[in-house]
Motif scaffolding. Structure first.
Motif, PDB file in Angstrom:
ATOM      1  N   VAL A  59      22.694  24.489  11.647  1.00 57.90           N
ATOM      2  CA  VAL A  59      23.274  23.291  11.026  1.00 57.90           C
ATOM      3  C   VAL A  59      23.327  22.163  12.052  1.00 57.90           C
ATOM      4  CG1 VAL A  59      25.290  22.324   9.874  1.00 57.90           C
ATOM      5  CG2 VAL A  59      24.624  24.690   9.419  1.00 57.90           C
ATOM      6  N   LEU A  60      23.791  22.461  13.261  1.00 62.82           N
ATOM      7  CA  LEU A  60      23.870  21.455  14.316  1.00 62.82           C
ATOM      8  C   LEU A  60      22.484  20.939  14.690  1.00 62.82           C
ATOM      9  CD1 LEU A  60      25.623  19.919  16.370  1.00 62.82           C
ATOM     10  CD2 LEU A  60      25.361  21.869  17.919  1.00 62.82           C
ATOM     11  N   CYS A  85      28.863  32.932   7.368  1.00 63.58           N
ATOM     12  CA  CYS A  85      29.281  33.946   6.392  1.00 63.58           C
ATOM     13  C   CYS A  85      28.217  34.313   5.368  1.00 63.58           C
ATOM     14  CB  CYS A  85      30.571  33.517   5.688  1.00 63.58           C
ATOM     15  SG  CYS A  85      30.447  32.021   4.675  1.00 63.58           S
ATOM     16  N   TYR A  86      27.501  33.313   4.836  1.00 62.76           N
ATOM     17  CA  TYR A  86      26.518  33.627   3.794  1.00 62.76           C
ATOM     18  C   TYR A  86      25.400  34.511   4.344  1.00 62.76           C
ATOM     19  CZ  TYR A  86      28.928  29.372   2.386  1.00 62.76           C
ATOM     20  OH  TYR A  86      29.890  28.431   2.141  1.00 62.76           O
ATOM     21  N   GLU A  87      24.960  34.236   5.547  1.00 62.73           N
ATOM     22  CA  GLU A  87      23.913  35.039   6.162  1.00 62.73           C
ATOM     23  C   GLU A  87      24.432  36.421   6.547  1.00 62.73           C
ATOM     24  OE1 GLU A  87      21.434  32.003   8.845  1.00 62.73           O
ATOM     25  OE2 GLU A  87      23.602  31.725   9.007  1.00 62.73           O
ATOM     26  N   GLN A  88      25.565  36.441   7.245  1.00 65.27           N
ATOM     27  CA  GLN A  88      26.123  37.709   7.725  1.00 65.27           C
ATOM     28  C   GLN A  88      26.415  38.669   6.574  1.00 65.27           C
ATOM     29  OE1 GLN A  88      26.862  38.692  10.902  1.00 65.27           O
ATOM     30  NE2 GLN A  88      27.217  36.893  12.147  1.00 65.27           N
ATOM     31  N   THR A 121      34.532  28.004  -0.021  1.00 65.11           N
ATOM     32  CA  THR A 121      33.349  27.869   0.846  1.00 65.11           C
ATOM     33  C   THR A 121      33.055  29.132   1.651  1.00 65.11           C
ATOM     34  OG1 THR A 121      34.715  26.911   2.619  1.00 65.11           O
ATOM     35  CG2 THR A 121      33.599  25.357   1.133  1.00 65.11           C
ATOM     36  N   HIS A 122      33.887  30.162   1.496  1.00 63.30           N
ATOM     37  CA  HIS A 122      33.678  31.378   2.294  1.00 63.30           C
ATOM     38  C   HIS A 122      33.220  32.519   1.398  1.00 63.30           C
ATOM     39  CE1 HIS A 122      33.935  34.273   5.420  1.00 63.30           C
ATOM     40  NE2 HIS A 122      34.954  34.929   4.903  1.00 63.30           N
ATOM     41  N   VAL A 203      24.529  27.806  -3.572  1.00 63.57           N
ATOM     42  CA  VAL A 203      25.199  26.531  -3.833  1.00 63.57           C
ATOM     43  C   VAL A 203      26.231  26.234  -2.745  1.00 63.57           C
ATOM     44  CG1 VAL A 203      26.642  25.255  -5.459  1.00 63.57           C
ATOM     45  CG2 VAL A 203      24.834  26.758  -6.314  1.00 63.57           C
ATOM     46  N   LEU A 204      27.064  27.228  -2.398  1.00 60.30           N
ATOM     47  CA  LEU A 204      28.065  27.030  -1.352  1.00 60.30           C
ATOM     48  C   LEU A 204      27.399  26.726  -0.006  1.00 60.30           C
ATOM     49  CD1 LEU A 204      30.630  29.897  -2.142  1.00 60.30           C
ATOM     50  CD2 LEU A 204      30.545  27.556  -3.018  1.00 60.30           C
ATOM     51  N   ASN A 205      26.305  27.401   0.257  1.00 60.95           N
ATOM     52  CA  ASN A 205      25.581  27.196   1.512  1.00 60.95           C
ATOM     53  C   ASN A 205      25.041  25.773   1.620  1.00 60.95           C
ATOM     54  OD1 ASN A 205      24.068  28.036   3.959  1.00 60.95           O
ATOM     55  ND2 ASN A 205      22.287  27.811   2.631  1.00 60.95           N
ATOM     56  N   HIS A 206      24.621  25.216   0.502  1.00 69.55           N
ATOM     57  CA  HIS A 206      24.099  23.842   0.519  1.00 69.55           C
ATOM     58  C   HIS A 206      25.181  22.875   0.989  1.00 69.55           C
ATOM     59  CE1 HIS A 206      21.787  20.317  -0.527  1.00 69.55           C
ATOM     60  NE2 HIS A 206      22.774  19.895  -1.306  1.00 69.55           N
ATOM     61  N   TYR A 207      26.402  23.050   0.492  1.00 72.15           N
ATOM     62  CA  TYR A 207      27.504  22.202   0.945  1.00 72.15           C
ATOM     63  C   TYR A 207      27.808  22.444   2.424  1.00 72.15           C
ATOM     64  CZ  TYR A 207      32.217  20.474   1.733  1.00 72.15           C
ATOM     65  OH  TYR A 207      33.304  19.832   2.263  1.00 72.15           O
ATOM     66  N   SER A 208      27.956  23.697   2.799  1.00 76.38           N
ATOM     67  CA  SER A 208      28.369  24.020   4.172  1.00 76.38           C
ATOM     68  C   SER A 208      27.341  23.584   5.205  1.00 76.38           C
ATOM     69  CB  SER A 208      28.622  25.524   4.304  1.00 76.38           C
ATOM     70  OG  SER A 208      29.735  25.913   3.521  1.00 76.38           O
ATOM     71  N   SER A 209      26.072  23.589   4.836  1.00 74.04           N
ATOM     72  CA  SER A 209      25.024  23.291   5.807  1.00 74.04           C
ATOM     73  C   SER A 209      24.599  21.831   5.824  1.00 74.04           C
ATOM     74  CB  SER A 209      23.793  24.163   5.539  1.00 74.04           C
ATOM     75  OG  SER A 209      23.233  23.852   4.272  1.00 74.04           O
ATOM     76  N   SER A 210      24.973  21.052   4.789  1.00 74.56           N
ATOM     77  CA  SER A 210      24.429  19.692   4.723  1.00 74.56           C
ATOM     78  C   SER A 210      25.437  18.603   4.395  1.00 74.56           C
ATOM     79  CB  SER A 210      23.293  19.642   3.683  1.00 74.56           C
ATOM     80  OG  SER A 210      23.780  19.950   2.383  1.00 74.56           O
ATOM     81  N   HIS A 211      26.586  18.927   3.827  1.00 76.88           N
ATOM     82  CA  HIS A 211      27.533  17.882   3.453  1.00 76.88           C
ATOM     83  C   HIS A 211      28.227  17.341   4.701  1.00 76.88           C
ATOM     84  CE1 HIS A 211      30.849  15.782   1.482  1.00 76.88           C
ATOM     85  NE2 HIS A 211      30.166  15.892   0.351  1.00 76.88           N
ATOM     86  N   PRO A 212      28.385  16.025   4.809  1.00 80.72           N
ATOM     87  CA  PRO A 212      29.023  15.462   6.014  1.00 80.72           C
ATOM     88  C   PRO A 212      30.476  15.897   6.198  1.00 80.72           C
ATOM     89  CG  PRO A 212      28.660  13.773   4.329  1.00 80.72           C
ATOM     90  CD  PRO A 212      27.895  14.980   3.904  1.00 80.72           C
TER      91      PRO A 212
END
Length: 285
Positions: A59-60, A85-88, A121-122, A203-212
């Motif tokens: 993400v960074l 979390c989504y990957e793990q 988000t988790h 869907v949750l991953n999209h927010y966690s990885s890209s939302h400001p």
């Protein structure tokens, strides 16, 4: 549901240092260590959390976080990276499903960031063993559990090494994972009985990885749940959390970043990624 049949189980078990297990032994119903029983669940969960650090470095670095099993396997297993979390938990779910466990997902609200009501988000897992549900979570970072927790006995205190957890129940069947720090119980996250599927995590991953507004956006986050001391590097601050509630903090500069990632979290990045991470870290000074 979790694409367990696509997982290279031998490679996964080798990655987490699980002794004596193989895909052939699962298919043959032996050895005993890989049967879908409570002893296996404990052993796999504990080995996974010991071997694979929590991190959101992609993400960074401005890269997409893919959640298809093969992408996760390449990153966390073959490239020996960590993940969030989504990957793990997608990887853990695939392994447990392949071994023969019944695994379902849940969505949780992180309660460690204040008194407001956060979004879901988790990602966590519920695994059935002999008719009883167990909470499994390899993706909550340095405060997360190292082993499964029983969900059929709300309020029961569970000792994991030097740390103590419990799951309490709130109105509407909401379950809350709590951690004892010093003499104080602290809520970690809350989840409802609603079942989540892998597509929900996309869907949750999209927010966690890209939302400001995501807690991972523009910030270095690497964590590890040790048996004794728990470690977290967030931004430039390295925190060592002790079971008695003490927290030791130090600042990590760009010149020492890669050494800290290796020493404290077992992470070694390819040269190109390492150079870019150091550049980003230095730019924030």
């Amino acid at each position: 549901m979790w694409s367990g049949d696509e997982l290279d189980l031998d490679a996964y078990l080798a990655r987490i240092g699980f002794p004596g297990g193989s895909a052939a032994s699962v298919d043959a119903g032996e050895p005993r260590e890989l049967r879908p029983d409570l002893a296996t669940l404990y052993a796999v969960h504990r080995a996974h959390t010991a071997a694979i650090a929590f991190e959101s470095l992609d993400v960074l670095l401005g890269r997409p976080v893919a959640l298809d099993l093969k992408s996760i396997e390449v990153k966390l297993v073959h490239d020996r990276r960590g993940g969030y979390c989504y990957e793990q938990n997608s990887l853990l779910a695939a392994a447990l499903e392949r071994i023969g466990f019944e695994v379902s997902g849940r969505g949780a609200r992180n309660r460690t960031r204040g008194d407001f009501v956060p979004a879901v988000t988790h990602a966590v897992l519920v695994v059935m063993v002999e008719g009883e549900p167990w909470l499994c979570d390899a993706g909550f970072g340095h405060q997360g559990p190292r082993e499964p927790l029983p969900l059929a006995r709300p309020g029961a205190e569970v000792r994991q090494g030097e740390w103590t957890y419990r799951v309490r129940e709130e109105e509407g069947g909401v379950l809350v994972l709590c951690l004892l720090r010093g003499d104080t119980w602290r809520d970690l996250y809350a989840f409802s009985p609603q079942q989540y599927h892998p597509v929900d995590y996309v869907v949750l991953n999209h927010y966690s990885s890209s939302h400001p507004a995501s807690s991972f956006s523009g910030r270095l986050v690497v964590q590890y749940p040790g048996d004794g001391v728990r470690r977290a590097l967030v931004g430039r601050e390295l925190t060592r959390l002790h079971p008695d509630g003490r927290a030791e903090r130090e600042t990590v500069g760009a010149d020492e970043l890669l050494a800290v990632l290796d020493r404290e979290f077992g992470l070694r990045l390819p040269d190109r990624d390492a150079a870019e991470l150091v550049r980003i870290h230095r730019a924030g000074d």
